[in-house]
Design a protein around this motif. Structure first.
Motif, PDB file in Angstrom:
ATOM      1  N   PHE A 199       2.047  32.735  42.375  1.00 54.66           N
ATOM      2  CA  PHE A 199       0.172  31.458  42.608  1.00 54.66           C
ATOM      3  C   PHE A 199       1.204  30.005  42.746  1.00 54.66           C
ATOM      4  O   PHE A 199       2.968  30.556  43.083  1.00 54.66           O
ATOM      5  N   ARG A 200       0.473  29.275  44.239  1.00 53.09           N
ATOM      6  CA  ARG A 200       0.950  28.467  44.736  1.00 53.09           C
ATOM      7  C   ARG A 200       0.241  27.497  44.051  1.00 53.09           C
ATOM      8  O   ARG A 200      -1.374  27.399  44.822  1.00 53.09           O
ATOM      9  N   ASN A 201       0.195  25.684  43.829  1.00 54.47           N
ATOM     10  CA  ASN A 201      -0.628  24.447  44.130  1.00 54.47           C
ATOM     11  C   ASN A 201      -0.652  24.051  45.495  1.00 54.47           C
ATOM     12  O   ASN A 201      -0.117  22.713  45.483  1.00 54.47           O
ATOM     13  N   GLU A 202      -1.097  25.105  45.665  1.00 55.80           N
ATOM     14  CA  GLU A 202      -0.810  24.942  47.696  1.00 55.80           C
ATOM     15  C   GLU A 202      -2.141  23.117  47.495  1.00 55.80           C
ATOM     16  O   GLU A 202      -2.979  22.909  46.591  1.00 55.80           O
ATOM     17  N   ILE A 203      -1.450  22.038  48.450  1.00 59.32           N
ATOM     18  CA  ILE A 203      -1.402  21.253  49.574  1.00 59.32           C
ATOM     19  C   ILE A 203      -3.246  21.581  50.035  1.00 59.32           C
ATOM     20  O   ILE A 203      -4.393  19.959  48.635  1.00 59.32           O
ATOM     21  N   PHE A 210      -7.810  32.495  53.611  1.00 55.20           N
ATOM     22  CA  PHE A 210      -6.157  32.879  53.940  1.00 55.20           C
ATOM     23  C   PHE A 210      -4.654  32.008  52.936  1.00 55.20           C
ATOM     24  O   PHE A 210      -3.963  32.211  52.957  1.00 55.20           O
ATOM     25  N   ARG A 211      -5.538  30.705  52.180  1.00 54.24           N
ATOM     26  CA  ARG A 211      -4.453  30.424  51.566  1.00 54.24           C
ATOM     27  C   ARG A 211      -4.950  29.720  50.424  1.00 54.24           C
ATOM     28  O   ARG A 211      -6.746  28.895  50.410  1.00 54.24           O
ATOM     29  N   THR A 212      -4.652  30.292  49.429  1.00 51.63           N
ATOM     30  CA  THR A 212      -5.703  29.949  47.632  1.00 51.63           C
ATOM     31  C   THR A 212      -4.260  29.270  46.816  1.00 51.63           C
ATOM     32  O   THR A 212      -3.065  29.815  47.469  1.00 51.63           O
ATOM     33  N   ARG A 213      -4.373  29.855  45.978  1.00 49.64           N
ATOM     34  CA  ARG A 213      -3.182  29.360  45.189  1.00 49.64           C
ATOM     35  C   ARG A 213      -3.404  29.959  44.187  1.00 49.64           C
ATOM     36  O   ARG A 213      -2.060  30.191  43.565  1.00 49.64           O
ATOM     37  N   GLY A 284      -2.790  32.303  63.196  1.00 49.29           N
ATOM     38  CA  GLY A 284      -1.770  31.359  61.168  1.00 49.29           C
ATOM     39  C   GLY A 284      -0.953  33.274  61.119  1.00 49.29           C
ATOM     40  O   GLY A 284      -1.526  34.357  61.183  1.00 49.29           O
ATOM     41  N   GLU A 285      -0.136  32.226  60.444  1.00 48.57           N
ATOM     42  CA  GLU A 285       1.176  33.697  59.861  1.00 48.57           C
ATOM     43  C   GLU A 285       0.209  34.880  59.154  1.00 48.57           C
ATOM     44  O   GLU A 285      -0.776  34.272  57.694  1.00 48.57           O
ATOM     45  N   LEU A 286       0.732  35.722  59.312  1.00 48.51           N
ATOM     46  CA  LEU A 286       0.503  36.773  58.604  1.00 48.51           C
ATOM     47  C   LEU A 286       1.419  37.710  57.931  1.00 48.51           C
ATOM     48  O   LEU A 286       1.476  37.892  56.878  1.00 48.51           O
ATOM     49  N   TRP A 287       2.447  37.239  58.306  1.00 48.74           N
ATOM     50  CA  TRP A 287       3.375  38.642  57.976  1.00 48.74           C
ATOM     51  C   TRP A 287       4.998  38.269  57.901  1.00 48.74           C
ATOM     52  O   TRP A 287       5.490  37.636  59.958  1.00 48.74           O
ATOM     53  N   VAL A 328       4.161  39.781  52.757  1.00 49.52           N
ATOM     54  CA  VAL A 328       2.681  39.825  53.971  1.00 49.52           C
ATOM     55  C   VAL A 328       2.170  39.378  52.585  1.00 49.52           C
ATOM     56  O   VAL A 328       1.846  40.206  51.199  1.00 49.52           O
ATOM     57  N   GLY A 329       1.073  38.551  52.622  1.00 53.34           N
ATOM     58  CA  GLY A 329      -0.202  38.459  51.160  1.00 53.34           C
ATOM     59  C   GLY A 329      -0.843  39.044  51.714  1.00 53.34           C
ATOM     60  O   GLY A 329      -1.583  40.249  52.620  1.00 53.34           O
ATOM     61  N   LEU A 330      -1.554  40.254  50.556  1.00 48.78           N
ATOM     62  CA  LEU A 330      -2.327  40.617  50.694  1.00 48.78           C
ATOM     63  C   LEU A 330      -4.183  40.334  51.267  1.00 48.78           C
ATOM     64  O   LEU A 330      -5.069  41.012  52.038  1.00 48.78           O
TER      65      LEU A 330
HETATM   66  P1  ATP Z   1       2.516  29.268  54.684  1.00 54.66           P
HETATM   67  O1  ATP Z   1       3.394  28.850  56.162  1.00 54.66           O
HETATM   68  O2  ATP Z   1       1.352  29.961  55.524  1.00 54.66           O
HETATM   69  O3  ATP Z   1       1.721  28.686  53.490  1.00 54.66           O
HETATM   70  P2  ATP Z   1       4.861  30.724  53.932  1.00 54.66           P
HETATM   71  O4  ATP Z   1       5.622  30.459  54.969  1.00 54.66           O
HETATM   72  O5  ATP Z   1       5.145  29.770  52.795  1.00 54.66           O
HETATM   73  O6  ATP Z   1       3.204  30.673  54.378  1.00 54.66           O
HETATM   74  P3  ATP Z   1       5.531  33.105  52.624  1.00 54.66           P
HETATM   75  O7  ATP Z   1       6.725  31.730  50.961  1.00 54.66           O
HETATM   76  O8  ATP Z   1       6.934  33.487  53.842  1.00 54.66           O
HETATM   77  O9  ATP Z   1       4.645  32.336  52.818  1.00 54.66           O
HETATM   78  O10 ATP Z   1       5.246  34.097  51.933  1.00 54.66           O
HETATM   79  C1  ATP Z   1       5.026  35.185  52.486  1.00 54.66           C
HETATM   80  C2  ATP Z   1       2.966  35.447  52.928  1.00 54.66           C
HETATM   81  O11 ATP Z   1       2.871  35.769  51.519  1.00 54.66           O
HETATM   82  C3  ATP Z   1       2.786  35.369  54.156  1.00 54.66           C
HETATM   83  O12 ATP Z   1       3.230  35.313  55.183  1.00 54.66           O
HETATM   84  C4  ATP Z   1       1.799  34.962  53.590  1.00 54.66           C
HETATM   85  O13 ATP Z   1       0.461  35.730  54.341  1.00 54.66           O
HETATM   86  C5  ATP Z   1       1.308  35.309  52.110  1.00 54.66           C
HETATM   87  N1  ATP Z   1       0.654  33.739  51.770  1.00 54.66           N
HETATM   88  C6  ATP Z   1       1.654  33.128  51.424  1.00 54.66           C
HETATM   89  N2  ATP Z   1       1.195  31.967  50.934  1.00 54.66           N
HETATM   90  C7  ATP Z   1      -0.513  32.311  50.525  1.00 54.66           C
HETATM   91  C8  ATP Z   1      -1.175  31.437  49.939  1.00 54.66           C
HETATM   92  N3  ATP Z   1      -1.359  30.603  49.670  1.00 54.66           N
HETATM   93  N4  ATP Z   1      -2.456  31.935  49.921  1.00 54.66           N
HETATM   94  C9  ATP Z   1      -2.486  33.459  50.885  1.00 54.66           C
HETATM   95  N5  ATP Z   1      -1.285  33.874  50.470  1.00 54.66           N
HETATM   96  C10 ATP Z   1      -0.544  33.560  51.191  1.00 54.66           C
END
Ligand code: ATP
Length: 455
Positions: A199-203, A210-213, A284-287, A328-330
């Motif tokens: 869980f991340r309280n993304e801004i 792709f990016r969820t909380r 965008g970052e995948l892994w 990696v994010g599923l």
């Molecule tokens: P980003 O720069 O995109 O915020 P991050 O570098 O913070 O990612 P990591 O902490 O390295 O990401 O997390 C490992 C993996 O988890 C990422 O490569 C991504 O696939 C996945 N991930 C990270 N944050 C999220 C999110 N908010 N939603 C979905 N997947 C995520």
């Protein structure tokens, strides 16, 4: 083919893969639920990852740790102090943004990892990185915004009961490293893999899944001796590339490798590589694959007071293991697979939408279709037989063309039609999703045929 993300989202919704979260209540910002078919694909993807990185890797073992951990874990890991994103507000329209992403989304080749807030603010001003909503270039200063979700454990709501939802699964592995190593009598090198919610309280969540909380991570922490001369980083980078190309069949031309430069590297990391995917909304970052040195074990040793060193049976010396972390994010991986699989094709009598999912990820491997009602019984019998070993579905409604389109749309690799002749010759027609070619085979040979396709 460049796809439009809105078309993909609407297709995934209509076919039962991904629904908007809490939809009947007007939704909840950026939350998504996985429908009947999405849940199938997700589970299959997890299984492929687990098999490849845990079950069938000679070094590795698995773990399932809690989401809520002792808050000291997050002090030790540095999350409580440092897990922040730079928040910036547009003074004119009051929209909020992640300042680093404002730049990276405008200058897609740039990466501002490692920049100070002052550097980011100056760049935004000087290079006229304007507000994407109202085009003004008048922002507040950057403030750090914590990404940790906070809650309380137990009946008393005060500071002593504050706990956090984990922002990554990795720390659960580090704190159970010693127990796992001892219980399984593992010698270095070995790895521990884990799949679970984070869980991340993304801004600024967004870009669909792709990016969820709330999301799931599939992480491996690979422990090895600091004196080990093998290049484990390269080993795991190659494994990740192999998994992407061969197991989930991501086309090589759709992803790229980005080395973090010195400025961007965390102070403890010797090397970090991001594997990036070309999503419809940009790269965008995948892994992420990171060399984390002994940073985490060292921190947990300090904060917990426990001895987390490893006693080397050969040299009789104690040391802290070093770590390589492929993470990696599923759902991000799922999105990459969906983007690559979604194809609109012109065919002889119109158009079709096909989800060209890898066979091992398709919700159903095979659909059984009686051509007419008279063949229903025979078809049902075959369906039940196949269901024992394969993911099969039964489709008896509509004309055969419509049924093919329906199965194409959800990515079913094979359709088997039972027709008038089947009742006498015991043969069926198998149609291939991708080539649309058809062949006639004996019923007794179907299982072997499908097994061969799955290898
Ligand atoms: P980003 O720069 O995109 O915020 P991050 O570098 O913070 O990612 P990591 O902490 O390295 O990401 O997390 C490992 C993996 O988890 C990422 O490569 C991504 O696939 C996945 N991930 C990270 N944050 C999220 C999110 N908010 N939603 C979905 N997947 C995520």
């Amino acid at each position: 083919m460049k796809i439009e993300i809105d078309k993909l989202i609407s297709h995934l919704k209509s076919q039962g893969f991904v629904f908007q979260g809490s939809e009947i209540y007007g939704g909840l910002a950026n939350s998504w639920d996985y429908g009947p078919l999405g849940a199938e694909v997700k589970n299959k993807l997890k299984k492929l990852w687990w098999d490849f990185f845990v079950r069938r890797n000679e070094y590795n073992i698995g773990l399932d740790s809690s989401i809520i951990l002792n808050p000291k874990v997050w002090e030790a890991s540095g999350h409580l102090g440092n897990f922040n994103d730079p928040l910036i507000d547009c003074k004119k329209c009051k929209s909020r943004f992640r300042a680093d992403k404002l730049i990276e989304e405008k200058f897609t080749e740039m990466n501002v990892g490692g920049w100070t807030n002052q550097e980011i603010e100056e760049f935004i001003r000087e290079k006229k990185v304007n507000c994407p909503k109202c085009e003004a270039n008048d922002f507040t200063n950057i403030r750090q915004f914590t990404l940790m979700f906070k809650t309380n454990q137990g009946v008393i709501e005060d500071a002593s009961s504050t706990v956090y939802l984990r922002p990554e699964t990795a720390q659960g592995i580090f704190i159970q490293y010693k127990n796992s190593q001892r219980a399984l009598r593992k010698k270095l090198p070995f790895g521990i893999g884990q799949i679970g919610k984070s869980f991340r309280n993304e801004i600024t969540p967004g870009n669909f899944i792709f990016r969820t909380r709330e999301f799931e991570q599939m992480e491996l922490e690979f422990f090895f001796s600091p004196n080990d001369s093998n290049d484990w980083f390269e080993y795991w980078l190659e494994k990740v590339k192999f998994f992407l190309e061969k197991i989930v069949q991501i086309n090589k031309k759709n992803f790229s490798i980005r080395e973090h430069d010195k400025q961007e590297l965390s102070h403890y990391s010797k090397r970090t590589v991001d594997i990036e995917f070309d999503f419809p909304f940009g790269r965008g970052e995948l892994w992420g694959i990171a060399h984390r040195s002994d940073f985490d074990l060292n921190q947990h040793q300090k904060y917990s007071g426990q001895d987390l060193t490893y006693l080397d049976p050969e040299t009789n010396k104690k040391y802290l293991a070093n770590v390589i972390e492929p993470s990696v994010g599923l759902e991000r991986l799922l999105l990459a697979i969906f983007c690559q699989s979604y194809v609109e094709e012109k065919i002889e009598n119109g158009e079709r939408i096909v989800m060209k999912l890898p066979y091992k990820l398709a919700p159903y491997l095979v659909a059984i279709m009686p051509l007419q009602k008279q063949q229903n019984e025979k078809a049902n019998q075959l369906y039940k037989e196949l269901l024992v070993d394969f993911d099969a579905t039964f489709d008896e409604t509509g004309n055969i063309g419509k049924r093919y389109r329906r199965q194409d749309a959800i990515g079913t690799p094979f359709c088997i039609t039972i027709d008038f002749d089947t009742l006498t010759d015991n043969c069926v027609t198998i149609r291939n999703r991708d080539t649309m070619s058809q062949e006639r085979i004996e019923i007794t040979k179907i299982k072997k045929y499908l097994v061969e396709k799955l290898i």
